[in-house]
Design a protein around this motif. Structure first.
Motif, PDB file in Angstrom:
ATOM      1  N   ARG A 168       0.834  -1.211   0.000  1.00  0.00           N
ATOM      2  CA  ARG A 168       0.000   0.000   0.000  1.00  0.00           C
ATOM      3  C   ARG A 168       0.868   1.260   0.000  1.00  0.00           C
ATOM      4  O   ARG A 168       0.631   2.202   0.743  1.00  0.00           O
ATOM      5  CB  ARG A 168      -0.953  -0.015   1.194  1.00  0.00           C
ATOM      6  CG  ARG A 168      -1.907  -1.201   1.196  1.00  0.00           C
ATOM      7  CD  ARG A 168      -2.725  -1.241   2.469  1.00  0.00           C
ATOM      8  NE  ARG A 168      -3.688  -0.138   2.517  1.00  0.00           N
ATOM      9  CZ  ARG A 168      -4.328   0.238   3.624  1.00  0.00           C
ATOM     10  NH1 ARG A 168      -4.078  -0.381   4.772  1.00  0.00           N
ATOM     11  NH2 ARG A 168      -5.184   1.244   3.597  1.00  0.00           N
ATOM     12  N   LYS A 191     -11.256  13.841  -0.980  1.00  0.00           N
ATOM     13  CA  LYS A 191     -11.407  12.667  -1.845  1.00  0.00           C
ATOM     14  C   LYS A 191     -10.056  12.066  -2.206  1.00  0.00           C
ATOM     15  O   LYS A 191      -9.895  10.843  -2.245  1.00  0.00           O
ATOM     16  CB  LYS A 191     -12.185  13.033  -3.110  1.00  0.00           C
ATOM     17  CG  LYS A 191     -13.662  13.317  -2.875  1.00  0.00           C
ATOM     18  CD  LYS A 191     -14.388  13.559  -4.185  1.00  0.00           C
ATOM     19  CE  LYS A 191     -15.881  13.794  -3.951  1.00  0.00           C
ATOM     20  NZ  LYS A 191     -16.610  14.033  -5.230  1.00  0.00           N
ATOM     21  N   GLU A 250      -8.662  10.243   0.815  1.00  0.00           N
ATOM     22  CA  GLU A 250      -9.292   8.920   0.961  1.00  0.00           C
ATOM     23  C   GLU A 250      -8.701   7.937  -0.048  1.00  0.00           C
ATOM     24  O   GLU A 250      -8.473   6.767   0.257  1.00  0.00           O
ATOM     25  CB  GLU A 250     -10.805   9.040   0.757  1.00  0.00           C
ATOM     26  CG  GLU A 250     -11.521   9.796   1.867  1.00  0.00           C
ATOM     27  CD  GLU A 250     -12.996  10.001   1.554  1.00  0.00           C
ATOM     28  OE1 GLU A 250     -13.479   9.422   0.547  1.00  0.00           O
ATOM     29  OE2 GLU A 250     -13.663  10.749   2.293  1.00  0.00           O
ATOM     30  N   TRP A 251      -8.458   8.419  -1.265  1.00  0.00           N
ATOM     31  CA  TRP A 251      -7.899   7.570  -2.319  1.00  0.00           C
ATOM     32  C   TRP A 251      -6.526   7.051  -1.923  1.00  0.00           C
ATOM     33  O   TRP A 251      -6.184   5.893  -2.180  1.00  0.00           O
ATOM     34  CB  TRP A 251      -7.827   8.366  -3.615  1.00  0.00           C
ATOM     35  CG  TRP A 251      -7.435   7.580  -4.830  1.00  0.00           C
ATOM     36  CD1 TRP A 251      -8.266   6.902  -5.684  1.00  0.00           C
ATOM     37  CD2 TRP A 251      -6.103   7.381  -5.340  1.00  0.00           C
ATOM     38  NE1 TRP A 251      -7.537   6.308  -6.681  1.00  0.00           N
ATOM     39  CE2 TRP A 251      -6.214   6.581  -6.503  1.00  0.00           C
ATOM     40  CE3 TRP A 251      -4.841   7.809  -4.924  1.00  0.00           C
ATOM     41  CZ2 TRP A 251      -5.101   6.194  -7.253  1.00  0.00           C
ATOM     42  CZ3 TRP A 251      -3.730   7.422  -5.666  1.00  0.00           C
ATOM     43  CH2 TRP A 251      -3.864   6.625  -6.817  1.00  0.00           C
ATOM     44  N   SER A 286      -6.875   3.991   0.161  1.00  0.00           N
ATOM     45  CA  SER A 286      -7.815   2.948  -0.296  1.00  0.00           C
ATOM     46  C   SER A 286      -7.200   2.042  -1.357  1.00  0.00           C
ATOM     47  O   SER A 286      -7.832   1.073  -1.781  1.00  0.00           O
ATOM     48  CB  SER A 286      -9.090   3.587  -0.851  1.00  0.00           C
ATOM     49  OG  SER A 286      -8.810   4.323  -2.034  1.00  0.00           O
ATOM     50  N   GLN A 287      -5.965   2.342  -1.785  1.00  0.00           N
ATOM     51  CA  GLN A 287      -5.340   1.559  -2.857  1.00  0.00           C
ATOM     52  C   GLN A 287      -4.481   0.430  -2.296  1.00  0.00           C
ATOM     53  O   GLN A 287      -3.781   0.610  -1.306  1.00  0.00           O
ATOM     54  CB  GLN A 287      -4.464   2.459  -3.743  1.00  0.00           C
ATOM     55  CG  GLN A 287      -5.171   3.676  -4.284  1.00  0.00           C
ATOM     56  CD  GLN A 287      -6.417   3.317  -5.073  1.00  0.00           C
ATOM     57  OE1 GLN A 287      -6.363   2.486  -5.982  1.00  0.00           O
ATOM     58  NE2 GLN A 287      -7.534   3.946  -4.722  1.00  0.00           N
ATOM     59  N   THR A 288      -4.536  -0.702  -2.954  1.00  0.00           N
ATOM     60  CA  THR A 288      -3.676  -1.834  -2.625  1.00  0.00           C
ATOM     61  C   THR A 288      -3.059  -2.350  -3.926  1.00  0.00           C
ATOM     62  O   THR A 288      -3.760  -2.457  -4.943  1.00  0.00           O
ATOM     63  CB  THR A 288      -4.458  -2.975  -1.949  1.00  0.00           C
ATOM     64  OG1 THR A 288      -5.039  -2.476  -0.739  1.00  0.00           O
ATOM     65  CG2 THR A 288      -3.537  -4.138  -1.592  1.00  0.00           C
TER      66      THR A 288
END
Length: 216
Positions: free
Chosen positions: A98, A200, A203-204, A207-209
């Motif tokens: 991440r 936003k 948050e992005w 939220s990425q893997t």
């Protein structure tokens, strides 16, 4: 939170994640622009993502921002950036799947180059007010299709034609890449405060893997 000033292969800013240290957290690696090169880390926290991190009470990700000496580029120091990242992953509770790389201007060119050269290392790329290096080969661009990408550019940025950026966006999408291209209509080259302060995008970032199909 207070950002730590550290020395190493390159001097760098560091901030720990706020969440439970028993649970590995994401890391955001930020590469600054040309005018912030030198030997004073304080200039990095005056604006953009470093300032956002410094002024936030807590954030759910680790933060790393090395500083280039005068006259150097991120492409020249690629191996040192990767080594610095490796050292932190080995010593802190960072989730290696991440890791987000982001850059502003000169740093964006560095982020594109490093992500394309090490696509299995990153879960996402955020490019702000910068162009893709013309030295990237077709195979390196193709490797970026596995990395979700966010591109931000000011509509009044005299240094970067929108058409050039759109061409790269179209190329990456044609290869099967996931690319979001955001133009700030009234923005000039220096849009970093607005971009990185957007909830936003924040948050992005967490939220990425990294996609399982990408080899490290």
């Amino acid at each position: 939170m207070s950002i730590e000033h550290r020395s190493g292969l390159l001097p760098y800013l560091f901030a720990p994640a706020s969440e439970d240290t028993n649970k590995p957290a994401p890391l955001v690696l930020f590469l600054h622009g040309a005018r912030d090169r030198g030997n004073d880390l304080n200039v990095l926290v005056k604006w953009g993502l470093p300032r956002f991190v410094n002024e936030s009470s807590s954030l759910p990700y680790f933060f790393l921002a090395p500083q280039l000496p005068e006259g150097q580029t991120w492409v020249e120091r690629e191996s040192d950036v990767i080594a610095l990242l490796d050292n932190l992953i080995a010593s802190r509770s960072i989730d290696p799947s991440r890791v987000i790389i982001s850059g502003f201007s000169l740093g964006t060119a560095g982020a594109w180059h490093i992500a394309a050269s090490h696509p299995g290392r990153f879960a996402g790329l955020v490019a702000v007010s910068g162009r893709v290096p013309k030295t990237l080969e077709a195979s390196q661009l193709a490797a970026l299709k596995e990395i979700p990408i966010q591109i931000f550019q000011g509509g009044k940025d005299e240094k970067l034609p929108i058409e050039d950026t759109q061409q790269i966006v179209d190329t990456l999408r044609g290869l099967g890449g996931t690319v979001d291209f955001t133009v700030l209509p009234e923005g000039d080259h220096f849009i970093a405060d607005e971009v990185y302060g957007n909830p936003k995008l924040q948050e992005w970032l967490v939220s990425q893997t990294r996609r399982a199909s990408v080899a490290v």
